[in-house]
Design a protein around this motif. Structure first.
Motif, PDB file in Angstrom:
ATOM      1  N   THR A  28       0.791  -1.232   0.000  1.00 10.90           N
ATOM      2  CA  THR A  28       0.000   0.000   0.000  1.00 10.90           C
ATOM      3  C   THR A  28       0.825   1.283   0.000  1.00 10.90           C
ATOM      4  O   THR A  28       0.367   2.301  -0.514  1.00 10.90           O
ATOM      5  CB  THR A  28      -0.933   0.026   1.217  1.00 10.90           C
ATOM      6  N   ALA A  29       2.026   1.284   0.569  1.00  2.00           N
ATOM      7  CA  ALA A  29       2.775   2.536   0.715  1.00  2.00           C
ATOM      8  C   ALA A  29       3.019   3.257  -0.605  1.00  2.00           C
ATOM      9  O   ALA A  29       2.811   4.475  -0.693  1.00  2.00           O
ATOM     10  CB  ALA A  29       4.098   2.280   1.439  1.00  2.00           C
ATOM     11  N   PRO A  30       3.462   2.573  -1.680  1.00  2.00           N
ATOM     12  CA  PRO A  30       3.666   3.293  -2.938  1.00  2.00           C
ATOM     13  C   PRO A  30       2.385   3.944  -3.453  1.00  2.00           C
ATOM     14  O   PRO A  30       2.424   5.059  -3.986  1.00  2.00           O
ATOM     15  CB  PRO A  30       4.157   2.197  -3.892  1.00  2.00           C
ATOM     16  N   GLU A  31       1.253   3.267  -3.278  1.00  2.00           N
ATOM     17  CA  GLU A  31      -0.015   3.842  -3.724  1.00  2.00           C
ATOM     18  C   GLU A  31      -0.398   5.049  -2.874  1.00  2.00           C
ATOM     19  O   GLU A  31      -0.988   6.012  -3.383  1.00  2.00           O
ATOM     20  CB  GLU A  31      -1.107   2.780  -3.684  1.00  2.00           C
ATOM     21  N   GLU A  32      -0.063   5.006  -1.597  1.00  2.00           N
ATOM     22  CA  GLU A  32      -0.344   6.159  -0.731  1.00  2.00           C
ATOM     23  C   GLU A  32       0.515   7.356  -1.126  1.00  2.00           C
ATOM     24  O   GLU A  32       0.055   8.498  -1.111  1.00  2.00           O
ATOM     25  CB  GLU A  32      -0.115   5.791   0.740  1.00  2.00           C
ATOM     26  N   PHE A  33       1.775   7.107  -1.480  1.00  3.84           N
ATOM     27  CA  PHE A  33       2.619   8.201  -1.976  1.00  3.84           C
ATOM     28  C   PHE A  33       2.000   8.812  -3.233  1.00  3.84           C
ATOM     29  O   PHE A  33       1.974  10.035  -3.404  1.00  3.84           O
ATOM     30  CB  PHE A  33       4.032   7.703  -2.280  1.00  3.84           C
ATOM     31  N   ALA A  34       1.521   7.964  -4.118  1.00  8.16           N
ATOM     32  CA  ALA A  34       0.900   8.452  -5.345  1.00  8.16           C
ATOM     33  C   ALA A  34      -0.352   9.270  -5.031  1.00  8.16           C
ATOM     34  O   ALA A  34      -0.562  10.355  -5.594  1.00  8.16           O
ATOM     35  CB  ALA A  34       0.546   7.278  -6.262  1.00  8.16           C
ATOM     36  N   ALA A  35      -1.183   8.762  -4.127  1.00 10.05           N
ATOM     37  CA  ALA A  35      -2.415   9.464  -3.772  1.00 10.05           C
ATOM     38  C   ALA A  35      -2.135  10.814  -3.125  1.00 10.05           C
ATOM     39  O   ALA A  35      -2.917  11.759  -3.264  1.00 10.05           O
ATOM     40  CB  ALA A  35      -3.260   8.596  -2.827  1.00 10.05           C
ATOM     41  N   ALA A  36      -1.003  10.922  -2.426  1.00 12.04           N
ATOM     42  CA  ALA A  36      -0.639  12.174  -1.769  1.00 12.04           C
ATOM     43  C   ALA A  36      -0.057  13.196  -2.737  1.00 12.04           C
ATOM     44  O   ALA A  36       0.154  14.351  -2.364  1.00 12.04           O
ATOM     45  CB  ALA A  36       0.362  11.903  -0.649  1.00 12.04           C
ATOM     46  N   GLY A  37       0.245  12.772  -3.975  1.00 11.62           N
ATOM     47  CA  GLY A  37       0.757  13.704  -4.976  1.00 11.62           C
ATOM     48  C   GLY A  37       2.249  13.636  -5.217  1.00 11.62           C
ATOM     49  O   GLY A  37       2.804  14.504  -5.912  1.00 11.62           O
ATOM     50  N   TYR A  38       2.922  12.629  -4.677  1.00  9.30           N
ATOM     51  CA  TYR A  38       4.350  12.472  -4.946  1.00  9.30           C
ATOM     52  C   TYR A  38       4.555  12.126  -6.422  1.00  9.30           C
ATOM     53  O   TYR A  38       3.722  11.478  -7.044  1.00  9.30           O
ATOM     54  CB  TYR A  38       4.938  11.361  -4.074  1.00  9.30           C
ATOM     55  N   ASP A  39       5.696  12.534  -6.956  1.00  6.59           N
ATOM     56  CA  ASP A  39       5.992  12.290  -8.367  1.00  6.59           C
ATOM     57  C   ASP A  39       6.616  10.923  -8.611  1.00  6.59           C
ATOM     58  O   ASP A  39       6.441  10.341  -9.681  1.00  6.59           O
ATOM     59  CB  ASP A  39       6.947  13.373  -8.900  1.00  6.59           C
ATOM     60  N   TYR A  40       7.378  10.433  -7.648  1.00  5.24           N
ATOM     61  CA  TYR A  40       8.031   9.134  -7.817  1.00  5.24           C
ATOM     62  C   TYR A  40       8.172   8.461  -6.463  1.00  5.24           C
ATOM     63  O   TYR A  40       8.058   9.089  -5.398  1.00  5.24           O
ATOM     64  CB  TYR A  40       9.414   9.278  -8.478  1.00  5.24           C
ATOM     65  N   VAL A  41       8.420   7.174  -6.512  1.00  2.43           N
ATOM     66  CA  VAL A  41       8.728   6.422  -5.303  1.00  2.43           C
ATOM     67  C   VAL A  41      10.003   5.628  -5.562  1.00  2.43           C
ATOM     68  O   VAL A  41      10.199   5.074  -6.648  1.00  2.43           O
ATOM     69  CB  VAL A  41       7.565   5.492  -4.895  1.00  2.43           C
ATOM     70  N   GLY A  42      10.896   5.639  -4.585  1.00  2.00           N
ATOM     71  CA  GLY A  42      12.150   4.901  -4.692  1.00  2.00           C
ATOM     72  C   GLY A  42      12.098   3.630  -3.860  1.00  2.00           C
ATOM     73  O   GLY A  42      11.579   3.637  -2.741  1.00  2.00           O
ATOM     74  N   PHE A  43      12.620   2.554  -4.404  1.00  5.14           N
ATOM     75  CA  PHE A  43      12.696   1.277  -3.696  1.00  5.14           C
ATOM     76  C   PHE A  43      14.151   1.021  -3.328  1.00  5.14           C
ATOM     77  O   PHE A  43      15.026   1.013  -4.203  1.00  5.14           O
ATOM     78  CB  PHE A  43      12.150   0.149  -4.575  1.00  5.14           C
ATOM     79  N   ASP A  44      14.406   0.790  -2.050  1.00  6.01           N
ATOM     80  CA  ASP A  44      15.774   0.702  -1.559  1.00  6.01           C
ATOM     81  C   ASP A  44      16.236  -0.746  -1.430  1.00  6.01           C
ATOM     82  O   ASP A  44      15.909  -1.443  -0.479  1.00  6.01           O
ATOM     83  CB  ASP A  44      15.876   1.394  -0.202  1.00  6.01           C
ATOM     84  N   VAL A  45      17.034  -1.192  -2.416  1.00  5.29           N
ATOM     85  CA  VAL A  45      17.589  -2.538  -2.382  1.00  5.29           C
ATOM     86  C   VAL A  45      18.987  -2.524  -1.757  1.00  5.29           C
ATOM     87  O   VAL A  45      19.572  -3.567  -1.517  1.00  5.29           O
ATOM     88  CB  VAL A  45      17.615  -3.144  -3.802  1.00  5.29           C
TER      89      VAL A  45
END
Length: 264
Positions: A28-45
């Protein structure tokens, strides 16, 4: 016509590009970032608790969600870079780049022969099968976060095919003899970071940074950074649950759990 990723579109069309960060498996977190108006989400490997399979699953879930994606990897090894790109990542951030040779290796890992070393194997039908288009949609960021990286910044910026320079304040502070927490409040670190932004921009590259919080992000945007990563999902959760508990108790005295730390 060359393919364009959501990240490339955002970087070309928006004055400021804001990112969230994910360090653990979450649906859910990436979708919440999107819903909040963020432009991108980074995944930390690199530092997160994410496997290739975790990243691939989250990228697939975001296929129809309006947010760009980027994955941070610990080095320029072609195999893991290829796997996250085959799964649909818009770009990669390669940690601890200290030379033009390392930056060039990162670029080569995103491009097919004869120009690069990427192996062909897209995992998603929506990405298509054209090698040129698959390569053209990828953004590549060299993460500069050591004194050695600072010393080589002009050579790194001159590497063909590089999209941008992404600054990591915590490791940079450590390499320069300062504590990682509160790195952006140290004048020597802040001056070095602003200099990197100017050099990257002058070279025609995107200047990016891991700010770690909203206040620090605003400061870095004013300092010339175009791509700014704010809180991770764990930081956002901590800040939100703390606020709810304080509201329930009627306690407004506790310091903000989401205050700028400017690390990672």
């Amino acid at each position: 016509m060359a393919a364009t990723s959501r990240l490339q579109h955002a970087l070309r069309t928006r004055e400021q590009v804001w990112g969230g960060w994910v360090v653990g498996p979450t649906e859910t977190a990436p979708e919440e970032f999107a819903a909040a108006g963020y432009d991108y989400v980074g995944f930390d490997v690199q530092h997160g608790y994410l496997s290739d399979a975790d990243v691939a699953r989250m990228l697939r879930r975001l296929e129809r969600v309006p947010i760009a994606t980027v994955v941070r990897l610990p080095g320029a090894d072609a195999a893991p870079i290829g796997r996250v790109l085959d799964a649909g990542a818009d770009g990669v951030i390669i940690a601890m780049v200290e030379s033009a040779e390392q930056a060039a290796a990162a670029v080569a890992a995103t491009v097919y022969p004869p120009a690069g070393v990427r192996s062909f194997g897209p995992l998603r039908a929506d990405l298509g099968l054209d090698p040129g288009e698959l390569a053209s949609r990828v953004s590549v960021f060299a993460m500069v976060e050591t004194a050695a990286g600072l010393a080589a910044i002009d050579d790194i910026c001159a590497v063909p095919g590089l999209t941008g320079i992404y600054v990591g304040p915590a490791d940079l502070a450590i390499s320069m003899g300062h504590p990682p927490v509160g790195a952006l409040s140290q004048p020597q670190i802040r001056d070095a970071i602003v200099d990197v932004a100017g050099r990257a921009t002058a070279a025609g590259l995107v200047a990016g940074i891991h700010a770690g919080a909203g206040g620090a992000g605003n400061m870095m945007a004013q300092a010339g950074f175009h791509m700014v990563t704010l809180a991770s999902e764990s930081q956002a959760l901590r800040r939100g649950i703390t606020a709810h508990l304080d509201e329930a108790r009627g306690d407004t005295s506790r310091p903000d759990a989401g205050s700028p730390k400017g690390y990672r």
